[in-house]
Enzyme design. Structure first.
Site, mmCIF file in Angstrom:
data_model
loop_
_atom_site.group_PDB
_atom_site.id
_atom_site.type_symbol
_atom_site.label_atom_id
_atom_site.label_comp_id
_atom_site.label_asym_id
_atom_site.label_seq_id
_atom_site.Cartn_x
_atom_site.Cartn_y
_atom_site.Cartn_z
ATOM 1 N N THR A 42 0.830 -1.210 0.000
ATOM 2 C CA THR A 42 0.000 0.000 0.000
ATOM 3 C C THR A 42 0.868 1.265 0.000
ATOM 4 O OG1 THR A 42 -1.687 -1.241 1.187
ATOM 5 C CG2 THR A 42 -1.938 1.151 1.158
ATOM 6 N N HIS A 62 3.235 2.918 7.221
ATOM 7 C CA HIS A 62 2.117 2.697 8.150
ATOM 8 C C HIS A 62 2.263 1.386 8.920
ATOM 9 C CE1 HIS A 62 1.057 0.561 4.474
ATOM 10 N NE2 HIS A 62 0.309 -0.235 5.224
ATOM 11 N N GLU A 63 3.464 0.764 8.875
ATOM 12 C CA GLU A 63 3.632 -0.557 9.495
ATOM 13 C C GLU A 63 4.814 -0.490 10.467
ATOM 14 O OE1 GLU A 63 2.833 -4.512 7.146
ATOM 15 O OE2 GLU A 63 4.981 -4.195 7.168
ATOM 16 N N CYS A 92 -11.364 4.429 18.827
ATOM 17 C CA CYS A 92 -11.708 5.457 19.836
ATOM 18 C C CYS A 92 -12.635 4.897 20.908
ATOM 19 C CB CYS A 92 -12.341 6.675 19.163
ATOM 20 S SG CYS A 92 -14.056 6.447 18.652
ATOM 21 N N CYS A 95 -17.131 6.289 18.915
ATOM 22 C CA CYS A 95 -17.873 6.718 17.720
ATOM 23 C C CYS A 95 -18.969 5.698 17.395
ATOM 24 C CB CYS A 95 -16.931 6.899 16.528
ATOM 25 S SG CYS A 95 -16.290 5.348 15.854
ATOM 26 N N CYS A 98 -17.379 2.316 16.306
ATOM 27 C CA CYS A 98 -16.819 1.519 17.399
ATOM 28 C C CYS A 98 -17.925 0.951 18.292
ATOM 29 C CB CYS A 98 -15.861 2.360 18.239
ATOM 30 S SG CYS A 98 -14.249 2.640 17.463
ATOM 31 N N CYS A 106 -13.270 2.560 12.798
ATOM 32 C CA CYS A 106 -13.481 3.744 13.632
ATOM 33 C C CYS A 106 -13.534 4.985 12.735
ATOM 34 C CB CYS A 106 -12.308 3.864 14.610
ATOM 35 S SG CYS A 106 -12.313 5.350 15.612
ATOM 36 N N ARG A 110 -11.228 9.737 10.659
ATOM 37 C CA ARG A 110 -10.992 9.257 9.288
ATOM 38 C C ARG A 110 -10.896 10.419 8.286
ATOM 39 N NH1 ARG A 110 -9.495 8.273 5.237
ATOM 40 N NH2 ARG A 110 -9.620 6.435 3.892
ATOM 41 N N CYS A 169 0.438 -3.908 10.118
ATOM 42 C CA CYS A 169 -0.432 -4.046 8.941
ATOM 43 C C CYS A 169 -0.522 -5.509 8.488
ATOM 44 C CB CYS A 169 -0.010 -3.154 7.787
ATOM 45 S SG CYS A 169 -1.181 -3.288 6.405
ATOM 46 N N ARG A 364 8.561 -9.384 2.905
ATOM 47 C CA ARG A 364 8.519 -8.103 3.611
ATOM 48 C C ARG A 364 9.944 -7.615 3.802
ATOM 49 N NH1 ARG A 364 3.926 -6.336 2.707
ATOM 50 N NH2 ARG A 364 2.640 -5.484 4.378
HETATM 51 P P1 NAD Z 1 3.050 -7.929 -2.244
HETATM 52 O O1 NAD Z 1 3.647 -7.136 -3.348
HETATM 53 O O2 NAD Z 1 3.907 -8.405 -1.129
HETATM 54 O O3 NAD Z 1 2.349 -9.255 -2.840
HETATM 55 C C1 NAD Z 1 1.584 -9.268 -4.001
HETATM 56 C C2 NAD Z 1 1.641 -10.681 -4.590
HETATM 57 O O4 NAD Z 1 0.731 -10.727 -5.684
HETATM 58 C C3 NAD Z 1 3.019 -11.047 -5.129
HETATM 59 O O5 NAD Z 1 3.400 -12.327 -4.647
HETATM 60 C C4 NAD Z 1 2.820 -11.055 -6.643
HETATM 61 O O6 NAD Z 1 3.649 -11.988 -7.312
HETATM 62 C C5 NAD Z 1 1.351 -11.427 -6.754
HETATM 63 N N1 NAD Z 1 0.720 -10.997 -8.003
HETATM 64 C C6 NAD Z 1 0.791 -9.779 -8.577
HETATM 65 N N2 NAD Z 1 0.061 -9.767 -9.706
HETATM 66 C C7 NAD Z 1 -0.472 -11.008 -9.844
HETATM 67 C C8 NAD Z 1 -1.318 -11.618 -10.812
HETATM 68 N N3 NAD Z 1 -1.788 -10.933 -11.866
HETATM 69 N N4 NAD Z 1 -1.662 -12.906 -10.625
HETATM 70 C C9 NAD Z 1 -1.209 -13.606 -9.567
HETATM 71 N N5 NAD Z 1 -0.415 -13.075 -8.595
HETATM 72 C C10 NAD Z 1 -0.056 -11.792 -8.750
HETATM 73 O O7 NAD Z 1 1.844 -7.076 -1.685
HETATM 74 P P2 NAD Z 1 1.204 -7.119 -0.204
HETATM 75 O O8 NAD Z 1 1.950 -6.217 0.694
HETATM 76 O O9 NAD Z 1 0.990 -8.547 0.142
HETATM 77 O O10 NAD Z 1 -0.213 -6.422 -0.494
HETATM 78 C C11 NAD Z 1 -1.173 -7.088 -1.283
HETATM 79 C C12 NAD Z 1 -2.387 -6.192 -1.501
HETATM 80 O O11 NAD Z 1 -3.071 -6.014 -0.268
HETATM 81 C C13 NAD Z 1 -2.044 -4.786 -1.992
HETATM 82 O O12 NAD Z 1 -3.057 -4.379 -2.891
HETATM 83 C C14 NAD Z 1 -2.118 -3.955 -0.718
HETATM 84 O O13 NAD Z 1 -2.364 -2.595 -1.014
HETATM 85 C C15 NAD Z 1 -3.283 -4.627 -0.039
HETATM 86 N N6 NAD Z 1 -3.408 -4.438 1.408
HETATM 87 C C16 NAD Z 1 -4.668 -4.292 1.902
HETATM 88 C C17 NAD Z 1 -4.873 -4.191 3.268
HETATM 89 C C18 NAD Z 1 -6.251 -4.044 3.807
HETATM 90 O O14 NAD Z 1 -6.401 -3.674 4.988
HETATM 91 N N7 NAD Z 1 -7.303 -4.325 3.044
HETATM 92 C C19 NAD Z 1 -3.766 -4.216 4.128
HETATM 93 C C20 NAD Z 1 -2.496 -4.380 3.593
HETATM 94 C C21 NAD Z 1 -2.322 -4.495 2.223
HETATM 95 N N1 AHE Z 2 -6.819 5.449 -0.087
HETATM 96 C C1 AHE Z 2 -7.343 4.329 -0.819
HETATM 97 C C2 AHE Z 2 -7.903 3.285 0.116
HETATM 98 C C3 AHE Z 2 -6.815 2.433 0.632
HETATM 99 C C4 AHE Z 2 -7.366 1.372 1.556
HETATM 100 O O1 AHE Z 2 -8.403 0.745 1.308
HETATM 101 N N2 AHE Z 2 -6.653 1.184 2.635
HETATM 102 C C5 AHE Z 2 -6.973 0.141 3.597
HETATM 103 C C6 AHE Z 2 -5.728 -0.202 4.317
HETATM 104 S S1 AHE Z 2 -4.429 -0.788 3.269
HETATM 105 C C7 AHE Z 2 -3.206 -1.080 4.370
HETATM 106 O O2 AHE Z 2 -2.109 -1.516 3.732
HETATM 107 C C8 AHE Z 2 -7.980 0.629 4.635
HETATM 108 O O3 AHE Z 2 -7.748 0.583 5.821
HETATM 109 N N3 AHE Z 2 -9.106 1.063 4.182
HETATM 110 C C9 AHE Z 2 -10.127 1.632 5.015
HETATM 111 C C10 AHE Z 2 -10.062 3.124 5.009
HETATM 112 O O4 AHE Z 2 -10.814 3.754 5.746
HETATM 113 O O5 AHE Z 2 -9.238 3.663 4.220
HETATM 114 C C11 AHE Z 2 -8.421 4.759 -1.773
HETATM 115 O O6 AHE Z 2 -8.758 3.962 -2.661
HETATM 116 O O7 AHE Z 2 -8.918 5.900 -1.619
HETATM 117 ZN ZN ZN Z 3 -0.323 -2.082 4.680
#
Ligand code: NAD
Ligand code: AHE
Ligand code: ZN
Length: 369
Positions: A42, A62-63, A92, A95, A98, A106, A110, A169, A364
């Site tokens: 991210t 953020h991690e 919090c 809210c 929460c 929360c 935001r 994260c 990582r």
């Molecule tokens: P990363 O780069 O470590 O891992 C991504 C993986 O996807 C890699 O292993 C890569 O080879 C694979 N990949 C990429 N394109 C592909 C495809 N077309 N087909 C198959 N595999 C494919 O990334 P990450 O840190 O693990 O983050 C993954 C996703 O999660 C990102 O979009 C990140 O923004 C999101 N994320 C979301 C949250 C959340 O709270 N929802 C939190 C953290 C990260």
């Molecule tokens: N700013 C982006 C949204 C990104 C997003 O969805 N972030 C996640 C965390 S990713 C951590 O690696 C999240 O927490 N979403 C909830 C929130 O409130 O953002 C966009 O698309 O605008």
């Molecule tokens: Zn993250």
């Protein structure tokens, strides 16, 4: 005070290490010395310019994990010397969100967090008189940062910063997506798209939950060995599957997965993840974050026939409550983190961490100060 930071001056450009100015904590705020920070995809999403909320110039990251150095007026839950993990999803406990007990999202701060400022509408960061934005309320790519009190989780003091920062994260998101969001049950079949820093933690969560079949999908075959160590039972190299991936996965899972997780941020994979789920009950969880302008698509028939599309942020975790428990799980050996941190570098090599991510060489990278 002065502190050292990696500055994202413009979208798409490498970060620049420099000394910056940091104002002390105001009422309800905490000054934290960051000791270590992971680099999550991210951060790259925002650095690249794909984040519609991205603000520049900014201090990304953020991690993290670190130590409280100072607190502002009225702060009661932490004090100088406490070890903490910054929370991009604060808690919090007051809210509407929460108190609903229905979500971890929360809403107390935001709006200002999304604008890259503290809850009072101002930034604590500047360089040469130019205001620098905060990022996701954390900005862990600075050696010192200021956080709202509701956005820090106090953790035990024997936990190593360069490992537990990942709980800020990736670990929590992946494991939480399985346990809190999907609520995977013993014996279930699970398909995980993307075996990176998040997807491998989904695999770890699926094993903890007792899933019987854990299928990992990635186009990078070097991910296979680590995924197997974390509980993957079947690997699918999506670059090698002839024809449509969906029927291949449906067949592999005897009619469709009970649960699937998209951990890449690719809307085509999000569709495949939904459609490889079992008719009547399969649940697909979107974890990946897709770029500005991207939209998901499927035939409504997929939902009419009982598949469920969900999403998760920070794995549904309530940070101040849940993060200290996940740190305990790590310290007690219930979950593994060390092997997933493939690279540990000094903070000044932050751009190399992004290169390693782009080349698919790291899972990582953790930066230490
Ligand atoms: P990363 O780069 O470590 O891992 C991504 C993986 O996807 C890699 O292993 C890569 O080879 C694979 N990949 C990429 N394109 C592909 C495809 N077309 N087909 C198959 N595999 C494919 O990334 P990450 O840190 O693990 O983050 C993954 C996703 O999660 C990102 O979009 C990140 O923004 C999101 N994320 C979301 C949250 C959340 O709270 N929802 C939190 C953290 C990260
Ligand atoms: N700013 C982006 C949204 C990104 C997003 O969805 N972030 C996640 C965390 S990713 C951590 O690696 C999240 O927490 N979403 C909830 C929130 O409130 O953002 C966009 O698309 O605008
Ligand atoms: Zn993250």
């Amino acid at each position: 005070m002065k502190t050292r930071a990696a500055i994202a001056w413009e979208a798409g450009k490498p970060l620049e290490i420099d000394d910056i100015d940091l104002d002390g904590p105001r009422a309800g705020e905490v000054l934290v010395e960051i000791r270590a920070t992971g680099v999550c995809h991210t951060d790259e999403f925002t650095r690249s310019g794909n984040d519609p909320e991205g603000q520049f110039p900014a201090i990304l990251g953020h991690e993290g994990a670190g130590v409280v150095v100072d607190v502002g007026a009225g702060v009661k839950s932490v004090r100088p010397g406490d070890h903490v993990i910054p929370l991009y999803t604060p808690e919090c406990r007051e809210c509407k969100s929460c108190t609903s007990r229905k979500t971890n999202l929360c809403t107390a701060i935001r709006a200002t967090q999304g604008r890259g400022v503290m809850p009072d509408g101002t930034s604590r960061f500047a360089r040469g008189g130019t205001m620098l934005h905060h990022y996701m309320g954390c900005s862990t790519f600075a050696n010192h940062t200021v956080l709202p009190e509701i956005a820090v989780a106090k953790i035990r003091e024997d936990a190593p910063f360069d490992k537990v920062c990942y709980i800020g994260c990736g670990v929590t998101t992946g494991i939480g997506a399985v346990i809190n969001t999907a609520k995977v049950e013993p014996g279930a079949s699970v398909v995980v798209f993307g075996l990176g820093g998040i997807g491998l933690n989904v695999i770890q969560g699926a094993r903890l939950a007792g899933a019987a079949q854990i299928v990992g999908v990635d186009r990078n075959p070097t991910r296979r060995a680590m995924a197997e160590r974390f509980g993957m039972t079947h690997f699918v190299n999506s670059a090698e599957v002839q024809g449509d991936l969906v029927p291949y996965l449906v067949s592999l899972t005897d009619g469709g997965a009970d649960y699937s997780f998209e951990c890449v941020g690719n809307v085509e994979l999000m569709r495949q993840a939904l459609e490889c789920c079992h008719r009547g009950w399969g649940v697909s969880v979107i974890v990946g974050v897709a770029g500005a302008g991207q939209e998901i698509r499927t035939r409504p028939f997929q939902l009419v026939t009982g598949r469920v599309w969900k999403g998760t942020a920070f794995g549904g975790a309530r940070g101040r409550t849940d993060v200290p428990k996940i740190v305990d799980w790590y310290m007690d050996g219930r979950i593994r983190i060390d092997e997933l941190i493939t690279h540990t570098l000094p903070h000044r090599e932050i751009n190399h961490a992004f290169d390693l991510m782009h080349r698919g060489e790291s899972i990582r990278t953790v930066l230490t100060y």
